[in-house]
Design a protein around this motif. Structure first.
Motif, mmCIF file in Angstrom:
data_model
loop_
_atom_site.group_PDB
_atom_site.id
_atom_site.type_symbol
_atom_site.label_atom_id
_atom_site.label_comp_id
_atom_site.label_asym_id
_atom_site.label_seq_id
_atom_site.Cartn_x
_atom_site.Cartn_y
_atom_site.Cartn_z
ATOM 1 N N ARG A 3 -7.188 1.130 -13.090
ATOM 2 C CA ARG A 3 -5.930 1.795 -13.374
ATOM 3 C C ARG A 3 -5.705 2.915 -12.356
ATOM 4 O O ARG A 3 -6.590 3.266 -11.591
ATOM 5 N N TRP A 4 -4.532 3.484 -12.380
ATOM 6 C CA TRP A 4 -4.189 4.520 -11.416
ATOM 7 C C TRP A 4 -5.049 5.762 -11.604
ATOM 8 O O TRP A 4 -5.381 6.452 -10.647
ATOM 9 N N ASP A 6 -8.219 5.795 -12.461
ATOM 10 C CA ASP A 6 -9.510 5.521 -11.829
ATOM 11 C C ASP A 6 -9.432 5.740 -10.317
ATOM 12 O O ASP A 6 -10.326 6.336 -9.713
ATOM 13 N N VAL A 7 -8.376 5.260 -9.702
ATOM 14 C CA VAL A 7 -8.184 5.429 -8.257
ATOM 15 C C VAL A 7 -8.014 6.912 -7.931
ATOM 16 O O VAL A 7 -8.581 7.424 -6.960
ATOM 17 N N PHE A 8 -7.261 7.617 -8.752
ATOM 18 C CA PHE A 8 -7.051 9.051 -8.557
ATOM 19 C C PHE A 8 -8.366 9.821 -8.691
ATOM 20 O O PHE A 8 -8.683 10.683 -7.873
#
Length: 90
Positions: A3-4, A6-8
């Motif tokens: 999800r976004w 996790d990337v962040f």
């Protein structure tokens, strides 16, 4: 699937670690440059610092006569100091 958030989180964590590494490198270089400037300043004054030790440049030379005079002065001062001590305690 990531999800976004996790990337962040991964990018923030990576930035923190990279920032810490860059800060360590920056401070290490600053310390190294300060040490080099100090060594140059001391070298201009006649004090040389190397891996093998410290050497001091002087303009004076001591020959045997100066050495003997200094030794005699030392012995005489110690003798006078011991006599002063003995006269006080008696």
């Amino acid at each position: 699937m990531a999800r976004w958030i996790d990337v962040f989180s991964l990018s923030v964590t990576t930035m923190i670690f990279v920032g810490m590494i860059l800060a360590i490198i920056y401070f290490a270089r600053r310390i190294s440059s300060t040490v080099e400037v100090t060594k140059e300043s001391l070298k201009n004054r006649g004090i040389s610092i190397s891996d093998s030790g410290v050497s001091i440049k002087t303009n004076k030379r001591f020959d045997m006569e100066h050495y003997v005079d200094a030794t005699q002065r030392f012995v005489l001062r110690r003798h006078q100091a011991s006599n002063f001590y003995l006269t006080i305690n008696n």
